[in-house]
Design a protein around this motif. Structure first.
Motif, short mmCIF file in Angstrom:
data_model
loop_
_atom_site.label_atom_id
_atom_site.label_comp_id
_atom_site.label_asym_id
_atom_site.label_seq_id
_atom_site.Cartn_x
_atom_site.Cartn_y
_atom_site.Cartn_z
N ASP A 94 0.82 -1.21 0.00
CA ASP A 94 0.00 0.00 0.00
C ASP A 94 0.86 1.26 0.00
O ASP A 94 0.49 2.28 -0.59
N HIS A 126 0.47 4.33 14.23
CA HIS A 126 -0.63 4.20 13.27
C HIS A 126 -1.10 5.54 12.75
O HIS A 126 -1.68 5.64 11.68
N ARG A 161 -5.42 3.12 5.41
CA ARG A 161 -5.37 2.02 6.38
C ARG A 161 -6.48 2.17 7.41
O ARG A 161 -7.04 1.18 7.87
N SER A 164 -9.81 1.01 5.94
CA SER A 164 -9.97 -0.37 5.44
C SER A 164 -10.12 -1.37 6.58
O SER A 164 -9.85 -1.09 7.71
#
Ligand SMILES: Cc1cc2nc3c(=O)[nH]c(=O)nc-3n(C[C@H](O)[C@H](O)[C@H](O)COP(=O)(O)OP(=O)(O)OC[C@H]3O[C@@H](n4cnc5c(N)ncnc54)[C@H](O)[C@@H]3O)c2cc1C
Ligand code: FES
Ligand code: FES
Lengths: 164, 276
Positions: A94, A126, A161, A164
């Protein structure tokens, strides 16, 4: 004095989860050199060979480091991840896809190092702030893009991210 | 010719005993540059990267002990950074994240460059360097450990095990001047520690060794009450005296005059920061 062939080393490295035998290597060879010239893994790039450019970035035992500064023969017990080990079965990761989408790749020479550094950043953080992204990429140099599109690519991965 | 990766310090010492000319390798961020640039061709190498004892640190009530192979990355945040903020500030200025993930204090001490960012911190905080070797252990105050430009007092076959730094409730800070923000070797650097009755100041990159500005330290303690704000004229004179203790040279990175100026600015700046 008779000429003798230079003494050499044989050892095994674990790269991207697979064992690789290294034979007849000179003691001082860097991991970058061994990956590219002996193991057929030329994704990691070499420009400065003194830790300044980041184009050779790989992950060794969970830390992103310059492979030009790792003595290959000392990494025998390490887990090494290179750009070739990211993404599944020939597919782009990705992060790679986001670099393309954002226009973060021009000549592409710096790209493998950046992509490894970004994967490493996002596996620990993250949702990094802009400053954290800049800091995490401060050891990677790009002569072409001016960095804006690279930062954009990283932010885009974070967004994708999350959704998803 | 061999590259050996021992698992314990005693194993490493045995390897050095049987091959005293072996080169020690920690993070490789100094050594590999020399090898890549063909400045050094080691005959055999003993890697310290798998010796757990060298990779751990301990924050005790009185002393912080840091293994020689702990990377800078581990000093930037967490318990070490809380106990030793000046060391954390210095660690954050080293190279880039990749360099900080690999580079160690043991390597900084092994190389002993006057521009090494860890070294002024060790000097200002009265660190002791713990060494193991064929003739037993030695405990060397940092200020005796570094003896010149890239020269230390290690004897053949010795390994730096750790450094220990006494804990105190002193204010402490580190600052560095260089030509850019990331990835820069210091043009001048300074570590200052301050209690209610004394200061210590150590200078990097402005002399053949790290320099403790002892005259300026004792002058300031006599000139004012350090539990209160330092008057501006006293702070200025202190900065002048710190700058006077520098022994800078002209080189490819800077001029001596600029380095002395930078030291003055850094001394004043850190003294001011210690009051906020
Ligand atoms: C791109 C780049 C940027 C850099 N930026 C900075 C910077 O900003 N500030 C800075 O201070 N430094 C900087 N450096 C230099 C280097 O990162 C530091 O000096 C670092 O502390 C070296 O540690 P190391 O573990 O990598 O040492 P190594 O390269 O493994 O070893 C260095 C020397 O120390 C010896 N040694 C290592 N460990 C021990 C031990 N335990 N006992 C005895 N001898 C030992 C080795 O034999 C060798 O001679 C930079 C280097 C690079 C490549
Ligand atoms: S080739 Fe390793 S950092 Fe430039
Ligand atoms: S795209 Fe050319 S160096 Fe980065």
């Amino acid at each position: 004095m008779t000429k003798s062939s230079p003494p050499s080393l044989d050892y095994r490295l674990t790269v991207n989860g697979r064992p690789h035998e290294v034979q007849d290597s000179w003691i001082g060879e860097s991991l970058l050199y061994v990956l590219r010239e002996r193991l057929g893994l030329p994704g990691s790039k070499g420009a400065c060979e003194q830790g300044e450019c980041g184009s050779c970035t790989v992950v060794v035992d969970g830390r992103a480091v310059c492979s030009c500064l790792v003595l290959a023969a000392s990494a025998v017990d390490s887990e090494i991840t290179t750009i070739e080990g990211l993404g599944a079965d020939q597919a782009l990761s990705d992060v790679q896809q986001a670099f393309i989408d954002a226009g973060g790749v021009q000549c592409g020479f710096c790209t493998p190092g950046f992509v490894v550094a970004v994967h490493h950043l996002l596996s620990n953080h993250h949702d990094p702030s802009d400053n954290e992204i800049r800091e995490a990429l401060s050891g990677n140099i790009c002569r072409c893009t001016g960095y804006g599109r690279i930062l954009e690519a990283v932010r885009e991965v974070v967004v994708r991210r999350r959704s998803s | 010719m061999s590259v050996l990766v021992p698992r314990s310090l005693s194993e490493a010492l045995d390897l050095l005993r049987s091959d005293p000319s072996a080169t020690l390798l920690a993070g490789g961020t100094d050594l590999m540059v020399e090898i890549n640039l063909h400045d050094r061709r080691p005959r055999s190498v003993v890697s310290l990267s798998r010796i757990d004892e060298l990779k751990t640190f301990h924050v005790g009530d009185d002393v912080v002990t840091i293994g020689a192979a702990v990377p800078y990355a581990d000093m930037e945040h967490g318990p070490l950074a809380e106990a030793l903020p000046a060391l954390a500030q210095a660690a954050r200025t080293v190279g880039s994240p990749q360099i900080r993930a690999a580079g160690t204090l043991g390597g900084n001490l092994g190389t002993c460059s006057p521009a090494g960012d860890g070294l002024p911190v060790l000097a200002a905080l009265d660190a002791v360097v713990h060494v193991v070797g064929p003739d037993g252990d030695r405990h060397i105050p940092f200020n005796d450990f570094m003896v010149g430009v890239k020269r230390n007092s290690l004897a053949g076959g010795e390994i730096i095990r750790s450094v220990s730094i006494p804990r105190s409730d002193c204010w402490q800070g580190y600052a560095k001047v260089g030509s850019r923000n990331a990835m820069v070797i210091a043009t001048a650097s300074l570590c200052l520690s301050r209690s209610s009755s004394s200061v210590t100041v150590a200078l990097g990159a402005v002399g053949p060794t790290i320099i403790r500005a002892i005259d300026a330290e004792s002058w300031l303690a006599d000139a004012c009450d350090l539990s209160l704000k330092v008057p501006s004229d006293v702070a200025s004179e202190f900065a002048d005296r710190v700058a006077a203790s520098a022994r800078p040279i002209d080189d490819h990175r800077s001029t001596a005059a600029y380095r002395r100026h930078a030291v003055r600015v850094l001394a004043r700046r850190l003294l001011e920061r210690s009051e906020s």
